[in-house]
Design an enzyme around this catalytic site. Sequence first.
Site, short mmCIF file in Angstrom:
data_model
loop_
_atom_site.label_atom_id
_atom_site.label_comp_id
_atom_site.label_asym_id
_atom_site.label_seq_id
_atom_site.Cartn_x
_atom_site.Cartn_y
_atom_site.Cartn_z
N ASP A 19 3.64 -3.68 9.56
CA ASP A 19 2.34 -3.05 9.35
C ASP A 19 1.28 -4.14 9.47
O ASP A 19 1.23 -5.06 8.64
CB ASP A 19 2.31 -2.39 7.96
CG ASP A 19 1.02 -1.64 7.69
OD1 ASP A 19 -0.01 -1.95 8.33
OD2 ASP A 19 1.01 -0.76 6.80
N PHE A 59 0.85 -1.19 0.00
CA PHE A 59 0.00 0.00 0.00
C PHE A 59 0.89 1.24 0.00
O PHE A 59 1.81 1.35 0.80
CB PHE A 59 -0.94 0.01 1.21
CG PHE A 59 -1.98 1.08 1.11
CD1 PHE A 59 -3.01 0.96 0.19
CD2 PHE A 59 -1.90 2.21 1.88
CE1 PHE A 59 -3.96 1.96 0.06
CE2 PHE A 59 -2.84 3.22 1.76
CZ PHE A 59 -3.88 3.10 0.85
N ARG A 72 -11.53 -7.33 -4.55
CA ARG A 72 -11.17 -7.84 -3.22
C ARG A 72 -12.44 -8.12 -2.41
O ARG A 72 -13.36 -7.30 -2.40
CB ARG A 72 -10.33 -6.83 -2.45
CG ARG A 72 -8.98 -6.50 -3.02
CD ARG A 72 -8.14 -5.73 -2.01
NE ARG A 72 -8.91 -4.69 -1.33
CZ ARG A 72 -8.49 -4.02 -0.25
NH1 ARG A 72 -7.31 -4.30 0.28
NH2 ARG A 72 -9.24 -3.09 0.30
N TYR A 82 -9.81 0.49 12.14
CA TYR A 82 -11.11 0.71 11.50
C TYR A 82 -11.49 -0.41 10.54
O TYR A 82 -12.60 -0.43 10.01
CB TYR A 82 -11.15 2.05 10.75
CG TYR A 82 -10.05 2.27 9.73
CD1 TYR A 82 -10.13 1.71 8.46
CD2 TYR A 82 -8.94 3.05 10.04
CE1 TYR A 82 -9.13 1.92 7.53
CE2 TYR A 82 -7.94 3.26 9.12
CZ TYR A 82 -8.03 2.70 7.87
OH TYR A 82 -7.04 2.90 6.94
N LYS A 83 -10.59 -1.37 10.33
CA LYS A 83 -10.91 -2.50 9.45
C LYS A 83 -11.51 -3.63 10.28
O LYS A 83 -12.64 -3.55 10.74
CB LYS A 83 -9.65 -2.95 8.71
CG LYS A 83 -8.98 -1.89 7.84
CD LYS A 83 -7.75 -2.46 7.16
CE LYS A 83 -6.91 -1.38 6.49
NZ LYS A 83 -7.62 -0.74 5.37
#
Length: 409
Positions: A194, A125, A368, A219-220
């Site tokens: 990460d 990312f 995804r 938040y995931k």
Amino acid sequence: MPVTLDTVRELDRRDPLAPFKARFALPEGLFYLDGNSLGAQPLAAREALATTRDQWRDELIKGWNQGWFDAPERLGNLLAPLIGAGPGEVIVTDNITLNLFKLLGYITESRGRGRPVILSEGGNFPTDGYIAQGFCRFGDYEHRFLPEGADLAEHLDGVAVVVLSEVHYRTGRRRDMTATTRLVHKHGAEVIWDLAHSAGALPVDLHDSGARYAVGCTYKYLNGGPGAPAFLYVHRDHQGGGWQPLSGWHGHAAPFAFDADYAPAPDITRFRTGTHSALIYAPLEASLELWQEVDMAALRDKSLALSELFRDCLADVVEAHGIDDITPAVEERGSQVALIEREHGYAIVQALIARGVIGDYREPGLMRFGFTPLYLSYEDVWQAARHFREVVENREYLEARFQVRSEVT
């Protein structure tokens, strides 16, 4: 479809995690396979947010002495067991971008200039690479990318710090954290992990893997809400190494002494910066309290079972329509399925959204689908696969109305 509806309903009846679904708020008729970008809302989060809102109204500034101020450390201790860390080793603060910058500065300050290279992961990312490049530009380090798929051992000469994701955001491939950490340390470098696509998706054990530094978001899979604060981990034995570069007053050893000169707090608190929002911590705390009840081994088993169910239901249609399934094997998988259709992938995702199946899309051609075991049932996944099949076989994607593309990870 080779799997019947009766079969998946029986799986739901036997699922030990099934009761958790009732503790989340999801719109009726929605099949939400995008928890790898933004998790669903726990019902308890709404009450927690309302309570903090009322506390602000009724208590005003006194709220800082009633739980607001120490929330970063308190939530860090709630989160720590989910990632294999101990008390006082995790702090919930800021976002991944800022926390990476802090750790890059903190690690390199204590190491001197003998190893002048920061290495980040090609194909990862982008923000991890961007922040590494920015740090190098202003800190006079050399930035390099590890080529995607390359042998890490061949790229560690002169490297001070490597930034790696445990689970890759595009493919969902999981690195072996223990072996990789050992390799990096053997070559005299440090690694920042990460955990954006790991925490809450699968068991993580930072201590047993030998990891000293990590960052991640909430938040995931952890369902902290949009804009929920990130977290930062530093092993207890490595918390006294020096300054971190964003030396805000909340990270001071005595923040309310208002000294002119900065002195870092002696523990994980040194990685705080400035004043945080009590409102965004409240729903996350409610979610983390729910997570204390979760059996992470059962979570992992269900995650893999859900992703395999989705793939099994679609194996023939994927093959027949030239869609590439790049999902890793189960032993190397995070908690998502990754499919590529370069010409129509975006349109397929939009057609699915129109049917109430929420996945997401990344260029070029990547569809995804994230599997969040606490609020996804086996029947949800079976129904989502049924919709996918119908969208592709009926070519509904040719008439899809395009929505604004998501920019989250």
